[in-house]
Design an enzyme around this catalytic site. Structure first.
Site, mmCIF file in Angstrom:
data_model
loop_
_atom_site.group_PDB
_atom_site.id
_atom_site.type_symbol
_atom_site.label_atom_id
_atom_site.label_comp_id
_atom_site.label_asym_id
_atom_site.label_seq_id
_atom_site.Cartn_x
_atom_site.Cartn_y
_atom_site.Cartn_z
ATOM 1 N N SER A 26 1.160 -1.329 0.208
ATOM 2 C CA SER A 26 -0.009 -0.009 -0.273
ATOM 3 C C SER A 26 1.171 1.216 -0.216
ATOM 4 O O SER A 26 1.582 1.665 -1.024
ATOM 5 C CB SER A 26 -0.830 0.072 0.952
ATOM 6 O OG SER A 26 -2.048 1.137 1.275
ATOM 7 N N HIS A 74 -7.623 -5.866 -1.009
ATOM 8 C CA HIS A 74 -6.088 -5.148 -0.724
ATOM 9 C C HIS A 74 -5.445 -5.422 0.772
ATOM 10 O O HIS A 74 -4.226 -5.565 1.177
ATOM 11 C CB HIS A 74 -6.973 -3.660 0.147
ATOM 12 C CG HIS A 74 -5.700 -2.406 0.430
ATOM 13 N ND1 HIS A 74 -4.736 -2.041 -0.914
ATOM 14 C CD2 HIS A 74 -5.175 -1.584 1.172
ATOM 15 C CE1 HIS A 74 -3.964 -1.357 -0.844
ATOM 16 N NE2 HIS A 74 -3.702 -1.516 0.435
#
Length: 393
Positions: free
Chosen positions: A177, A359
């Site tokens: 991320s 994610h």
């Protein structure tokens, strides 16, 4: 998205709902000190752990962790130099990300078992790095930073420190991320850092941004502690609320999340950040350009000597980058990742073969070891062998 010298690009439009959650949680009692779990969790699994303090050029004080070896190597020569790998977390996260999945599946333990000297970073403002030499974290001045500063100051300082402490000239870098964003920032702004790395794996200015900028975003709170204990715990009839929140932020419909981790995830996340980090991502979405923070024309002229922020020159990133991405990752659009790869001098793409992979599955899925982690470690070991990196450590 996940990158090993991993780089990820963020689709920041999905961060808008998260940004406004600060109004709901901003006034709750903070319990930061009681939630520093990295060292405890590592020790509980019988791995050695070291806590280190890193000072940045702008006087932030960061806490990072080291797993120098594995209990599986207790009979080996302690003086043997091991190749170094540095792991960097994403936004609102911390070093806990790399260990809460347990010793058989978490990437940090797997690296240690594979013979690596493992370092876990913590960016300014999270649970482990809420200190400054002169500024108190309860003041807005402490939070006057974005991921640009995390890249050029925090990441640079942490990498330099890990290299010096391990007496190494280069290392591998793995990020998730925002950790990948800060890698791009550092390598494009200070390209000399390309020489220190082996292959890696894994809104316009407005009244709103001026009011909400430089604030603490989502620290751990007392209400959160109660929720972790009674709502997210295994067997709770409300556990779906915890997994639903992760789906809301990271991508709906995943069947891969390890549900038994929800209590630990809740206890350590969100780990805190600055609202300016979110604003900076929103600015990229609005401008369509990967560039520094936009302070508005007047301040830009003072800070950058130009009306608009300078763009990051990703052509400066000479290190080869492996980029792992997926269709259901709300933080990294497939088109953005694939376009970014065309701009980099050396990049390889690996698209996760599951349409529902989100994610957080890059960290906490029940099959992350087979889907990603084994591939990363195998590739790094092969790279080290082919390039004889062991001779330089």
């Amino acid at each position: 998205m996940f990158a090993s010298k991993y780089i990820c690009n963020s689709n920041v439009s999905e961060l808008l709902p998260l940004f406004f959650i600060i109004f709901l949680l901003g006034g709750l009692t903070k319990l930061v000190a009681g939630h520093k779990l990295t060292a405890l969790l590592i020790t509980n699994h019988n791995y050695p752990v070291e806590e280190h303090t890193v000072h940045t050029p702008d006087d932030y004080i960061l806490t990072i962790y080291r797993i120098p070896t594995s209990p599986k190597h207790q009979q080996s020569n302690d003086s043997l130099k091991r190749p170094v790998v540095f792991l960097q977390h994403g936004i609102l996260c911390a070093s806990d990300d790399w260990i809460i999945n347990g010793p058989e599946t978490s990437l940090a333990y797997m690296f240690a078992d594979a013979g690596y000297d493992v370092w876990l970073g913590n960016a300014r403002g999270n649970t482990y790095s809420r200190q400054h030499k002169h500024i108190h974290p309860d003041t807005s001045d402490f939070w006057r930073f974005s991921w640009h500063e995390i890249g050029v100051y925090d990441l640079a300082a942490m990498l330099d420190y890990a290299l010096e402490e391990s007496n190494s000239s280069s290392l591998h870098f793995v990020a998730h991320s925002q950790g990948t964003t800060t890698f791009f920032v550092l390598m494009s702004t200070l390209p000399l850092y390309n020489e220190k790395l082996g292959r890696i794996f894994l809104g316009s200015p407005s009244f709103l941004s001026s009011v909400l900028g430089s604030m603490e975003l989502l620290p751990i709170t007392g209400v959160q502690k109660l929720m972790c204990e009674h709502v997210c715990s295994e067997g709770s009839m409300f556990q779906f609320l915890c997994s639903g929140l992760l789906d809301f932020i990271g991508g709906w419909g995943t069947q891969h999340l390890n549900q038994t981790l929800l209590t630990d995830v809740c206890a350590t996340h969100p780990a805190g950040a600055s609202t300016s980090q979110i604003i900076h991502y929103l600015q990229l979405y609005t401008s369509g350009d990967f560039r520094q923070y936009d302070y508005g024309r007047e301040q830009n002229e003072i800070i950058y000597q130009q009306a608009t922020p300078p763009s990051y020159n990703v052509q400066n990133i000479k290190s080869c980058v492996d980029m792992y991405y997926s269709d259901n990752d709300y933080m990294s659009a497939v088109e953005d990742v694939e376009f970014l790869a065309t701009l980099l001098p050396c990049a390889e793409l690996y698209r996760i073969p599951y349409s529902d992979w989100n994610h957080y599955d890059f960290l906490w899925s029940s099959n992350v070891k087979e889907v990603i982690n084994n591939k990363i470690i195998e590739k790094m070991l092969r790279y080290d062998l082919e390039h004889a990196l062991d001779e330089s450590f």
